[in-house]
Design a protein around this motif. Structure first.
Motif, PDB file in Angstrom:
ATOM      1  N   UNK A 101      34.219  39.399  51.626  1.00 18.02           N
ATOM      2  CA  UNK A 101      33.535  38.391  52.441  1.00 18.02           C
ATOM      3  C   UNK A 101      32.022  38.580  52.392  1.00 18.02           C
ATOM      4  N   UNK A 102      31.577  39.820  52.563  1.00 15.10           N
ATOM      5  CA  UNK A 102      30.144  40.094  52.556  1.00 15.10           C
ATOM      6  C   UNK A 102      29.523  39.828  51.183  1.00 15.10           C
ATOM      7  N   UNK A 103      30.233  40.135  50.125  1.00 15.55           N
ATOM      8  CA  UNK A 103      29.708  39.974  48.764  1.00 15.55           C
ATOM      9  C   UNK A 103      29.648  38.516  48.316  1.00 15.55           C
ATOM     10  N   UNK A 104      30.587  37.709  48.765  1.00 12.47           N
ATOM     11  CA  UNK A 104      30.696  36.351  48.236  1.00 12.47           C
ATOM     12  C   UNK A 104      30.474  35.263  49.278  1.00 12.47           C
ATOM     13  N   UNK A 105      29.972  35.619  50.432  1.00 15.66           N
ATOM     14  CA  UNK A 105      29.675  34.615  51.444  1.00 15.66           C
ATOM     15  C   UNK A 105      28.665  33.621  50.874  1.00 15.66           C
ATOM     16  N   UNK A 141      36.657  38.049  40.511  1.00 15.52           N
ATOM     17  CA  UNK A 141      35.843  38.653  41.574  1.00 15.52           C
ATOM     18  C   UNK A 141      36.726  39.272  42.646  1.00 15.52           C
ATOM     19  N   UNK A 142      37.820  38.601  42.973  1.00 11.30           N
ATOM     20  CA  UNK A 142      38.766  39.142  43.959  1.00 11.30           C
ATOM     21  C   UNK A 142      39.345  40.451  43.443  1.00 11.30           C
ATOM     22  N   UNK A 143      39.815  40.435  42.210  1.00 10.12           N
ATOM     23  CA  UNK A 143      40.425  41.630  41.626  1.00 10.12           C
ATOM     24  C   UNK A 143      39.412  42.761  41.511  1.00 10.12           C
ATOM     25  N   UNK A 144      38.219  42.457  41.032  1.00  9.23           N
ATOM     26  CA  UNK A 144      37.174  43.473  40.866  1.00  9.23           C
ATOM     27  C   UNK A 144      36.811  44.109  42.211  1.00  9.23           C
ATOM     28  N   UNK A 145      36.696  43.307  43.250  1.00 11.58           N
ATOM     29  CA  UNK A 145      36.357  43.823  44.573  1.00 11.58           C
ATOM     30  C   UNK A 145      37.485  44.700  45.122  1.00 11.58           C
ATOM     31  N   UNK A 146      38.725  44.237  44.995  1.00  8.91           N
ATOM     32  CA  UNK A 146      39.867  45.018  45.475  1.00  8.91           C
ATOM     33  C   UNK A 146      39.958  46.351  44.743  1.00  8.91           C
ATOM     34  N   UNK A 147      39.795  46.332  43.432  1.00  8.51           N
ATOM     35  CA  UNK A 147      39.862  47.573  42.656  1.00  8.51           C
ATOM     36  C   UNK A 147      38.705  48.502  42.990  1.00  8.51           C
ATOM     37  N   UNK A 148      37.537  47.936  43.262  1.00  7.50           N
ATOM     38  CA  UNK A 148      36.393  48.755  43.644  1.00  7.50           C
ATOM     39  C   UNK A 148      36.619  49.493  44.949  1.00  7.50           C
ATOM     40  N   UNK A 149      37.211  48.817  45.899  1.00 10.75           N
ATOM     41  CA  UNK A 149      37.507  49.453  47.201  1.00 10.75           C
ATOM     42  C   UNK A 149      38.658  50.440  47.057  1.00 10.75           C
ATOM     43  N   UNK A 150      39.675  50.049  46.329  1.00 10.09           N
ATOM     44  CA  UNK A 150      40.873  50.892  46.183  1.00 10.09           C
ATOM     45  C   UNK A 150      40.619  52.096  45.279  1.00 10.09           C
ATOM     46  N   UNK A 151      39.741  51.927  44.308  1.00 11.01           N
ATOM     47  CA  UNK A 151      39.423  53.023  43.400  1.00 11.01           C
ATOM     48  C   UNK A 151      40.428  53.203  42.273  1.00 11.01           C
TER      49      UNK A 151
END
Length: 73
Positions: free
Chosen positions: A34-38, A46-56
């Motif tokens: 939300x903060x990155x793509x507001x 972008x959804x996948x990249x963000x989820x993987x970045x948080x999940x590691x």
């Protein structure tokens, strides 16, 4: 096909992510996304990249299963 992804498979994809990541990381992912793509247009990558970045870790198998595989469930 796109309607099926958005209304049927999309929510199941997020549910699969939540189960794999756990609540804390899943909600961190949502906040980060939300903060990155507001006020911007985000792509499925972008959804996948963000989820993987948080999940590691990679979440490609979940993405493949729930988003890219038209025959799933």
């Amino acid at each position: 096909y796109k309607r099926q992804i958005v209304y049927n498979k999309g929510p199941l994809f997020y549910d699969a992510l939540r189960k794999k990541m756990g609540d804390a990381l899943f909600f961190q992912f949502l906040r980060t996304y939300f903060e990155s793509y507001r006020y911007r247009i985000a792509t499925p990558d972008d959804v996948l990249k963000t989820a993987e970045g948080v999940y590691g870790q990679t979440l490609h198998s979940e993405y493949q299963e729930w988003i890219l595989n038209p025959a799933h469930k």
